[in-house]
Design an enzyme around this catalytic site. Structure first.
Site, PDB file in Angstrom:
ATOM      1  N   ASP A   1       2.437   3.197  -0.113  1.00 14.48           N
ATOM      2  CA  ASP A   1       2.989   1.881   0.210  1.00 14.48           C
ATOM      3  C   ASP A   1       3.304   1.088  -1.053  1.00 14.48           C
ATOM      4  O   ASP A   1       3.044  -0.118  -1.125  1.00 14.48           O
ATOM      5  CB  ASP A   1       2.042   1.082   1.117  1.00 14.48           C
TER       6      ASP A   1
ATOM      7  N   GLY B   1       0.192  23.185   2.311  1.00 12.24           N
ATOM      8  CA  GLY B   1       0.547  23.440   3.695  1.00 12.24           C
ATOM      9  C   GLY B   1      -0.615  23.732   4.623  1.00 12.24           C
ATOM     10  O   GLY B   1      -0.612  24.767   5.311  1.00 12.24           O
TER      11      GLY B   1
ATOM     12  N   GLY C   1       2.588 -12.561   3.485  1.00  8.47           N
ATOM     13  CA  GLY C   1       3.350 -13.054   2.340  1.00  8.47           C
ATOM     14  C   GLY C   1       2.686 -12.721   1.018  1.00  8.47           C
ATOM     15  O   GLY C   1       3.318 -12.754  -0.031  1.00  8.47           O
ATOM     16  N   ASN C   2       1.362 -12.408   1.060  1.00  7.51           N
ATOM     17  CA  ASN C   2       0.652 -11.985  -0.144  1.00  7.51           C
ATOM     18  C   ASN C   2       0.936 -10.524  -0.499  1.00  7.51           C
ATOM     19  O   ASN C   2       0.635 -10.083  -1.603  1.00  7.51           O
ATOM     20  CB  ASN C   2      -0.865 -12.146   0.020  1.00  7.51           C
ATOM     21  N   SER C   3       1.480  -9.770   0.451  1.00  3.37           N
ATOM     22  CA  SER C   3       1.722  -8.349   0.209  1.00  3.37           C
ATOM     23  C   SER C   3       2.564  -8.150  -1.044  1.00  3.37           C
ATOM     24  O   SER C   3       3.608  -8.780  -1.214  1.00  3.37           O
ATOM     25  CB  SER C   3       2.435  -7.717   1.403  1.00  3.37           C
TER      26      SER C   3
ATOM     27  N   HIS D   1       6.438  -1.709   2.193  1.00  3.27           N
ATOM     28  CA  HIS D   1       6.771  -2.378   3.443  1.00  3.27           C
ATOM     29  C   HIS D   1       7.426  -3.740   3.223  1.00  3.27           C
ATOM     30  O   HIS D   1       7.975  -4.319   4.172  1.00  3.27           O
ATOM     31  CB  HIS D   1       5.530  -2.509   4.351  1.00  3.27           C
TER      32      HIS D   1
END
Length: 384
Positions: free
Chosen positions: A156, A286, A228-230, A126
């Protein structure tokens, strides 16, 4: 008169001798008696005591922070918004303004961790998602443009790369050896104020069902993690990387002591797959499933209280071809015990596509074993 002069000369000689001795032995006494020079203030003449150099104390984590800080970078991204502005698709608006809409750049801020001297950097998907330009700022002030190597939206995670010499790669730790109560440090660039280190402990391990990612196995920490730490580093007290800071639980947008990091073991596996083949290839059979709870088992008279209850089967998929039906309960996948949907997703994802996998299921109170040819998990739909 001569006698007095001799006594005075002898006294002066003794005084000078004493002064020279004191100057040599205790010079600080002499400095304390000096009168401030003309124009100097009283504060200029005050003598202060400087503490001696000391080794780090047992409660300091300066060495751990010092080893890891150079490897944590700031990531700046920009995205051109003008061409995709919704007004440009309005015929009435275009009739008057045409293509004279100015280009708009949207910048975002995040963090990343240098994991290889070759310039590979781990961060969150992200942070770099849909970015047109990516710039990396190192702790030593150097800047470099970055290219996107690949992303994995379901965890992510993303890998970018820069080309600079003498890159300080972090040492990967062992997340499987981490325990609740271990001291950890979070490093990143919260709110753009600059590189920041915060301290906390590991609050929990193996957090799932948070609905943050498709595949979840988070380290929970109370080390302050903010916007901002991401993509930044969660390290142990030796300065080794334990996880990639990803998300927080907050009703205000600020840290309330509940942060989550992706374990370095997961990040390493994803990174290697992205570098090797550009994406992460996972197994897929599936099915749609839901957890079996004691309440659900009691309500429907299910013979077990754990496992993955198959709620739906994708027509034409591997499970459909193998004869699985809605209502079946998946108990094992390739010998691994399945207690819930998260176990099922992780176990199936680890299976090599194109190979046969043996699974056991419960149908009408009877156990069945089936062989399923594993397919390739389709990529998640792109968010526009």
């Amino acid at each position: 008169m001569r006698r007095y002069w001799l006594l005075f000369a002898q006294a002066v000689t003794v005084a000078l001798a004493l002064f020279m001795v004191v100057t040599a032995v205790r010079p600080d006494w002499v400095r304390a008696l000096r009168v401030p020079a003309q124009g100097a203030t009283v504060a200029d003449s005050v003598q202060v005591r400087q503490a001696p150099l000391l080794a780090p104390t047992a409660g300091s984590y300066r060495d751990a922070a010092g080893r890891a800080i150079p490897s944590v970078v700031n990531i700046l991204t920009s995205k051109s918004m003008g061409k995709n502005h919704p007004l440009l698709r309005d015929p009435f608006f275009r009739r008057f303004f045409g293509d004279r809409i100015p280009q708009q750049d949207q910048s975002s801020l995040g963090s990343g961790v240098i994991v290889s001297p070759d310039g590979y950097i781990l961060t969150n998907n992200h942070v770099v998602e849909a970015a047109d330009e990516i710039e990396v700022v190192l702790a030593d002030g150097r800047k470099a443009p970055a290219v996107l190597v690949g992303t994995d939206p379901e965890t992510d995670l993303a890998v970018i790369r820069i080309k600079l010499a003498n890159l300080p790669a972090i040492v990967l730790g062992r997340a499987e050896q981490a325990r609740v109560g271990d001291v950890v440090l979070a490093i990143g660039n919260p709110f753009g104020v600059g590189q920041t280190v915060t301290m906390g402990i590991i609050s929990a391990l193996g957090r799932t069902n948070l609905r943050i990612n498709q595949f979840e196995n988070f380290i929970q920490t109370d080390a302050a993690i903010n916007f901002g730490n991401s993509g930044g580093a969660l390290i142990d007290t030796n300065g080794n990387l334990l996880g990639i800071n990803t998300a927080i639980y907050s009703q205000t947008g600020g840290s309330v002591g509940i942060g989550f990091a992706i374990p370095v073991s997961t990040a390493k596996t994803v990174m290697e797959a992205i570098i090797r083949q550009g994406r992460v290839v996972r197994g897929w059979i599936g099915i749609e499933s839901q957890d079996i709870t004691p309440e659900l088992a009691q309500s429907f008279g299910l013979p077990v209280e754990e496992g993955a209850l198959i709620a739906g089967v994708v027509e034409g998929g591997p499970a459909h071809r193998a004869g699985l039906l809605p209502g079946d309960i998946l108990l094992t996948v390739a010998g691994k015990r399945i207690t819930n949907t998260a176990d099922m997703l992780n176990a199936v994802a680890e299976l090599p596509p194109g190979k046969q996998a043996r699974m056991t299921l419960m149908r009408r109170n009877r156990a069945h074993a089936v062989n399923i040819e594993v397919g390739v998990r389709p990529p998640p739909p792109r968010v526009r």
